[in-house]
Every structure is written in C-alpha cells, then in structure tokens.
Write a protein that holds these residues in place. Structure first.
Motif, PDB file in Angstrom:
ATOM      1  N   GLN A 130       0.795  -1.212   0.000  1.00  0.00           N
ATOM      2  CA  GLN A 130       0.000   0.000   0.000  1.00  0.00           C
ATOM      3  C   GLN A 130       0.838   1.279   0.000  1.00  0.00           C
ATOM      4  OE1 GLN A 130      -3.585  -0.315  -0.225  1.00  0.00           O
ATOM      5  NE2 GLN A 130      -2.660  -2.262  -0.807  1.00  0.00           N
ATOM      6  N   VAL A 131       1.963   1.280   0.700  1.00  0.00           N
ATOM      7  CA  VAL A 131       2.804   2.477   0.726  1.00  0.00           C
ATOM      8  C   VAL A 131       3.396   2.737  -0.655  1.00  0.00           C
ATOM      9  CG1 VAL A 131       4.895   3.517   1.682  1.00  0.00           C
ATOM     10  CG2 VAL A 131       3.307   2.287   3.187  1.00  0.00           C
ATOM     11  N   THR A 132       3.861   1.682  -1.308  1.00  0.00           N
ATOM     12  CA  THR A 132       4.395   1.831  -2.657  1.00  0.00           C
ATOM     13  C   THR A 132       3.320   2.311  -3.620  1.00  0.00           C
ATOM     14  OG1 THR A 132       6.016   0.088  -2.227  1.00  0.00           O
ATOM     15  CG2 THR A 132       5.579   0.617  -4.541  1.00  0.00           C
ATOM     16  N   ALA A 133       2.126   1.766  -3.485  1.00  0.00           N
ATOM     17  CA  ALA A 133       1.018   2.206  -4.326  1.00  0.00           C
ATOM     18  C   ALA A 133       0.714   3.679  -4.077  1.00  0.00           C
ATOM     19  CB  ALA A 133      -0.216   1.356  -4.053  1.00  0.00           C
ATOM     20  N   ARG A 134       0.672   4.056  -2.819  1.00  0.00           N
ATOM     21  CA  ARG A 134       0.401   5.454  -2.462  1.00  0.00           C
ATOM     22  C   ARG A 134       1.380   6.399  -3.133  1.00  0.00           C
ATOM     23  NH1 ARG A 134       2.458   6.891   3.318  1.00  0.00           N
ATOM     24  NH2 ARG A 134       4.380   6.809   2.095  1.00  0.00           N
ATOM     25  N   ASP A 135       2.662   6.118  -2.967  1.00  0.00           N
ATOM     26  CA  ASP A 135       3.687   7.017  -3.509  1.00  0.00           C
ATOM     27  C   ASP A 135       3.611   7.101  -5.025  1.00  0.00           C
ATOM     28  OD1 ASP A 135       4.428   7.202  -0.888  1.00  0.00           O
ATOM     29  OD2 ASP A 135       6.432   6.344  -1.134  1.00  0.00           O
ATOM     30  N   ASN A 136       3.378   5.979  -5.681  1.00  0.00           N
ATOM     31  CA  ASN A 136       3.350   5.973  -7.143  1.00  0.00           C
ATOM     32  C   ASN A 136       2.095   6.633  -7.687  1.00  0.00           C
ATOM     33  OD1 ASN A 136       5.690   4.389  -8.621  1.00  0.00           O
ATOM     34  ND2 ASN A 136       5.384   3.432  -6.614  1.00  0.00           N
ATOM     35  N   TYR A 137       0.964   6.504  -7.008  1.00  0.00           N
ATOM     36  CA  TYR A 137      -0.227   7.227  -7.448  1.00  0.00           C
ATOM     37  C   TYR A 137      -0.002   8.739  -7.354  1.00  0.00           C
ATOM     38  CZ  TYR A 137      -3.469   3.288  -8.005  1.00  0.00           C
ATOM     39  OH  TYR A 137      -4.121   2.156  -8.453  1.00  0.00           O
ATOM     40  N   PHE A 138       0.660   9.191  -6.288  1.00  0.00           N
ATOM     41  CA  PHE A 138       0.943  10.618  -6.166  1.00  0.00           C
ATOM     42  C   PHE A 138       1.839  11.083  -7.301  1.00  0.00           C
ATOM     43  CE2 PHE A 138       3.349  14.307  -4.882  1.00  0.00           C
ATOM     44  CZ  PHE A 138       2.429  15.098  -4.213  1.00  0.00           C
ATOM     45  N   MET A 139       2.928  10.357  -7.537  1.00  0.00           N
ATOM     46  CA  MET A 139       3.852  10.752  -8.605  1.00  0.00           C
ATOM     47  C   MET A 139       3.155  10.736  -9.959  1.00  0.00           C
ATOM     48  SD  MET A 139       7.518   9.087  -7.474  1.00  0.00           S
ATOM     49  CE  MET A 139       6.974   7.655  -6.532  1.00  0.00           C
ATOM     50  N   ALA A 140       2.314   9.750 -10.196  1.00  0.00           N
ATOM     51  CA  ALA A 140       1.587   9.684 -11.463  1.00  0.00           C
ATOM     52  C   ALA A 140       0.684  10.903 -11.622  1.00  0.00           C
ATOM     53  CB  ALA A 140       0.768   8.396 -11.534  1.00  0.00           C
ATOM     54  N   ALA A 141       0.002  11.293 -10.556  1.00  0.00           N
ATOM     55  CA  ALA A 141      -0.883  12.462 -10.625  1.00  0.00           C
ATOM     56  C   ALA A 141      -0.104  13.712 -10.996  1.00  0.00           C
ATOM     57  CB  ALA A 141      -1.603  12.657  -9.287  1.00  0.00           C
ATOM     58  N   VAL A 142       1.068  13.890 -10.407  1.00  0.00           N
ATOM     59  CA  VAL A 142       1.878  15.070 -10.719  1.00  0.00           C
ATOM     60  C   VAL A 142       2.346  15.030 -12.182  1.00  0.00           C
ATOM     61  CG1 VAL A 142       4.041  16.276 -10.210  1.00  0.00           C
ATOM     62  CG2 VAL A 142       2.573  15.476  -8.345  1.00  0.00           C
ATOM     63  N   HIS A 143       2.734  13.874 -12.659  1.00  0.00           N
ATOM     64  CA  HIS A 143       3.169  13.777 -14.053  1.00  0.00           C
ATOM     65  C   HIS A 143       2.013  14.044 -15.017  1.00  0.00           C
ATOM     66  CE1 HIS A 143       7.065  12.609 -12.776  1.00  0.00           C
ATOM     67  NE2 HIS A 143       6.798  11.354 -12.500  1.00  0.00           N
ATOM     68  N   TRP A 144       0.838  13.530 -14.718  1.00  0.00           N
ATOM     69  CA  TRP A 144      -0.314  13.826 -15.583  1.00  0.00           C
ATOM     70  C   TRP A 144      -0.596  15.333 -15.588  1.00  0.00           C
ATOM     71  CZ3 TRP A 144      -1.492  10.593 -19.107  1.00  0.00           C
ATOM     72  CH2 TRP A 144      -1.553   9.218 -18.887  1.00  0.00           C
ATOM     73  N   GLY A 145      -0.517  15.957 -14.423  1.00  0.00           N
ATOM     74  CA  GLY A 145      -0.718  17.397 -14.374  1.00  0.00           C
ATOM     75  C   GLY A 145       0.359  18.152 -15.123  1.00  0.00           C
ATOM     76  N   ALA A 146       1.602  17.689 -15.017  1.00  0.00           N
ATOM     77  CA  ALA A 146       2.693  18.328 -15.745  1.00  0.00           C
ATOM     78  C   ALA A 146       2.469  18.229 -17.253  1.00  0.00           C
ATOM     79  CB  ALA A 146       4.020  17.684 -15.365  1.00  0.00           C
ATOM     80  N   ALA A 147       1.900  17.125 -17.702  1.00  0.00           N
ATOM     81  CA  ALA A 147       1.618  16.958 -19.132  1.00  0.00           C
ATOM     82  C   ALA A 147       0.601  17.980 -19.630  1.00  0.00           C
ATOM     83  CB  ALA A 147       1.114  15.541 -19.404  1.00  0.00           C
ATOM     84  N   GLN A 148      -0.221  18.510 -18.735  1.00  0.00           N
ATOM     85  CA  GLN A 148      -1.208  19.517 -19.134  1.00  0.00           C
ATOM     86  C   GLN A 148      -0.586  20.887 -19.392  1.00  0.00           C
ATOM     87  OE1 GLN A 148      -4.063  18.507 -15.641  1.00  0.00           O
ATOM     88  NE2 GLN A 148      -5.373  19.370 -17.256  1.00  0.00           N
ATOM     89  N   TRP A 149       0.594  21.148 -18.842  1.00  0.00           N
ATOM     90  CA  TRP A 149       1.142  22.502 -18.883  1.00  0.00           C
ATOM     91  C   TRP A 149       1.210  23.098 -20.291  1.00  0.00           C
ATOM     92  CZ3 TRP A 149       5.736  24.145 -21.214  1.00  0.00           C
ATOM     93  CH2 TRP A 149       5.977  25.517 -21.063  1.00  0.00           C
ATOM     94  N   PRO A 150       1.688  22.385 -21.326  1.00  0.00           N
ATOM     95  CA  PRO A 150       1.807  23.036 -22.640  1.00  0.00           C
ATOM     96  C   PRO A 150       0.501  23.082 -23.424  1.00  0.00           C
ATOM     97  CG  PRO A 150       2.640  20.805 -22.772  1.00  0.00           C
ATOM     98  CD  PRO A 150       2.283  21.031 -21.335  1.00  0.00           C
TER      99      PRO A 150
END
Length: 427
Positions: free
Chosen positions: A105-125
């Motif tokens: 669960q901890v690994t899942a938690r951390d990776n879901y957070f990182m994935a969310a930030v990367h998806w948001g970063a993809a929106q920037w341009p």
C-alpha cells in the motif's frame, strides 16, 4: 466535473504523429519567436524558462528523481513536453496498480501521487480545453483520488461555492489529526502548477507545522478553467471570501487562524484575495507577479506565458487579451491589506521588476516585510543568496506560523546577499 475512474483510461493518447503538433492558442510573438524558443528548449530542455522539473520533483520526493532525469534528457522540443510526461505518468500509474494488487500500500500510495503530478505536468503546454487536456485531467484526478485513499493524512476532495459554480480544491488535515480545531493555509499555486502538486508527498512544509491546507485552483487555474471560471481581478477579489466562508463551517478549522500562501501567479492572485478578506490573518507570497499590466511576462518573457494566460482568462483574440491585460493590477486592492504581509522576491525577476513589488508594498498600510534575494530570477533559487541564506519556502512557512503565535514583527526589508548575509532595514 469529470468523474474519477478507477481503472486506467486508455481512450486517448497524447502522442502526436511525427511532425504534427496539436492546435494551441497563438500570439504574434509565438509565431515570430518560435525558432528562438525551440533553440532554447533544444539547448536547455524542460527547464528552459522555469525550474519546473525541480519544484515538481520536490513535491514528489527523492524516488521521482529518475523520472525527471528522463524528462530532462528527452524534452528537446516544445512538442516533446506532453508525450514525455505522459509516458512517465503511465509508468508510475502502472507501478501503483501493480503494488496495490500485491498489497504494497505504501508503494502504491507514492506511485499514485507521482503519477498524478506527471499527468498534471503533461497539461502545462496545452492551452485549449480539448479532449487531450481533459484526458490528462481525468487521469490526474483518478490517480490523486487513489492516493488520498492511501495517504498518511486525511485528504478530502471539495468544491467551494463560487459565483453560481464551484472552485475545486483538496483539503488536507495534518498527519495524526484526531479532532479539535487547527490553523489552515489557503494555498494558491502558480500559472504552471496545480493543486495536486501543492502539498508535498513527504515532509510538507505546512502539514509538518500542524497546519491544515486548502489547496485550491482559483479562477483560471487548471480545473477551474475547465469549469468555465476564468481569471479576472474581480473574480479573485471574491475568492478569499469564498474559501474562508467554506472553511469556517468545518469543525476541524480554527476560524481565528486562517492564513494564505501564494506562489508566482499566486503572489498576484493571493494578494488580491487577501486584500478583500479581513478574516485572513496573514498573507505570504513569493516569486512575484506584481507588475501592473504584466508587460514583462507577456511581451518580454517567453510567449508561452501569454498563451497560458489567454487560456486562463478565456481569450482567443490577442488584441482583446491585450486590452484585458491592463486590468491585471493590484492598484486599488493592495491598499486594503491590513493583515501582516510578506513578499519574497529575486532582484532579477524577469517576469516582474522588483520596483513593482516595492511600489505595491509602499501602498500597504499594515505590517509588511520584503525579503530580496541577490541575483535571483523569478523562481527563487539556484543562486548563492538562496543557497546560503534563508530557504524561501521554509522562511514563508515559519513566518506564517509566527504570525499565528503572536510573535511581534517589525516592517522591514531584508536583503540576502551572495554570501547568505541578511541586511535588515526599515520598510
């Protein structure tokens, strides 16, 4: 608002065919200076204008360092931004799903957070409310929703009633919260950041100090823009009151200890919001956007800033936007600031000349403090003054905590030089 899905959404990929770029808002300088822009990205990479890979990495933690190293290595054209971040987002999301299936669960938690930030970063341009942007948004929301289920502190998706609609936000309570009323920070992100990246995965500067955080996207920012709520000064003048009205109804919130923090665009929008809401007890902003009319950002800095703001304000016609830009001023608003007010700025800010911040502070009647970092550009950091002197985000967090503890303050100007020495003079 798009529904959060529980499985990976594969209906749309952002990967464009070679040589094909997605439609974006265009400006005269975007056309005229495109070759220069592409040359800068080819030489410098993803951080050609701001150190976004650094501050998004900071939110994600050490493990994400490899992701951002990959991004820095692969982004060599403007068209590379979105598909590169999409690729690392997909990898992190898949890793999160696999970890969850294995009971990690901890690994899942951390990776879901990182994935969310990367998806948001993809929106920037992406400067249009198209299906690709909404696809990235759905994935960002879905991953962050999974993160909230596994996080080490309580997080709630909230909507704040606003002008017949609602502003989107995440409400974070500090780790270990078991009841009672706590202070809260209304956190306003910048033009190219978003509420999911506002509170760090580990060691957040506000949560660790016992604050709750209302991480918002105000008028014009990411999800709010998708909901048809665009940036105007009058809209931001109502935003602080809307947030406080929501907060004071929460049993977890100490209504006498509400403060505001704003970064970059949030230094402008947060100032306007605080000026019109006296229940906010202190306001701290950094990486300034205080030039009335924003001519440095829109006509001298990279043309991406203007295109982003045209999207935030709902404009497609550049001439109409130029007229609108003249309304972007703190004048007539900052004069109403009565709570303690802190500004942290670089003396070489390319988006907002320091004299504009000094003029703003001259109009503020309440207690105020200006901290200037020698040789720093817009995003404070990467220079000796920022490395050897007070760390700006920490200074702002401690300053807000001190205001709520009743620590006396004197209106002062601090100058942090290249040796980290702080020289204080009356303000």
């Amino acid at each position: 608002m798009d529904q959060v899905t529980s499985r990976t959404d594969t209906r749309m990929s952002a990967a464009a065919p070679p040589g094909v770029e997605r439609p974006v808002r265009s400006t005269r300088r975007w056309v005229a200076e495109r070759d220069r822009l592409e040359a800068a990205i080819a030489e410098t990479g993803v951080d050609f204008d701001q150190p976004r890979s650094i501050y998004w990495n900071a939110a994600c933690g050490v493990e994400a360092g490899a992701d951002f190293a990959t991004v820095r290595a692969r982004v060599r054209r403007y068209a590379d931004f979105a598909p590169t971040f999409e690729a690392v987002a997909r990898r992190r999301e898949a890793r999160a799903e696999a970890a969850a299936a294995d009971g990690h669960q901890v690994t899942a938690r951390d990776n879901y957070f990182m994935a969310a930030v990367h998806w948001g970063a993809a929106q920037w341009p992406l400067h249009s409310d198209d299906e690709i942007n909404r696809f990235y948004h759905r994935r960002k929301r879905a991953c962050f929703a999974h993160y909230t289920e596994l996080a080490d502190h309580r997080i709630e998706a909230v909507t704040i009633p606003f002008a017949g609609g609602a502003l989107p936000a995440w409400f974070h309570l500090p780790p270990g919260y078991h009841g009672g009323r706590v202070p809260v920070v209304i956190a306003v992100p910048g033009m190219d950041s978003f509420k999911e990246a506002t509170v760090a995965l580990h060691g957040d500067r506000f949560l660790t100090r016992g604050f709750a955080v209302l991480a918002i996207e105000g008028p014009g920012q990411y999800e709010a823009a998708m909901m048809g709520i665009h940036t105007t000064v009058p809209a931001w003048a109502r935003t602080g009151t809307a947030c406080v009205d929501w907060l004071v109804k929460r049993e977890e919130v100490d209504a006498s200890r509400i403060v505001l923090s704003g970064i970059s665009f949030g230094s402008f929008a947060g100032t306007i919001a605080a000026a019109h809401e006296p229940r906010i007890k202190a306001c701290a902003v950094m990486n300034t956007c205080h030039q009335p009319g924003w001519s440095a950002a829109f006509e001298q800095a990279w043309p991406t800033y203007k295109m982003r703001f045209m999207y935030m304000s709902g404009h497609t016609d550049e001439d109409a936007f130029d007229a609108y830009a003249q309304t972007l001023t703190w004048q007539g608003h900052a004069e109403q600031l009565s709570m303690p007010y802190l500004v942290l700025a670089g003396d070489r800010d390319e988006l907002s000349p320091l004299e504009c911040t000094e003029q703003l502070l001259a109009s503020v009647a309440g207690p105020k403090q200006l901290v200037v970092y020698q040789d720093s550009r817009h995003s404070i950091g990467g220079v000796p003054a920022a490395n050897l002197g007070p760390f700006a985000p920490t200074l702002a967090a401690d300053w807000l905590a001190d205001r709520l503890r009743g620590v006396p303050m004197t209106s002062e100007r601090w100058y942090v030089d290249h040796a980290g020495k702080v020289t204080k003079t009356p303000l």
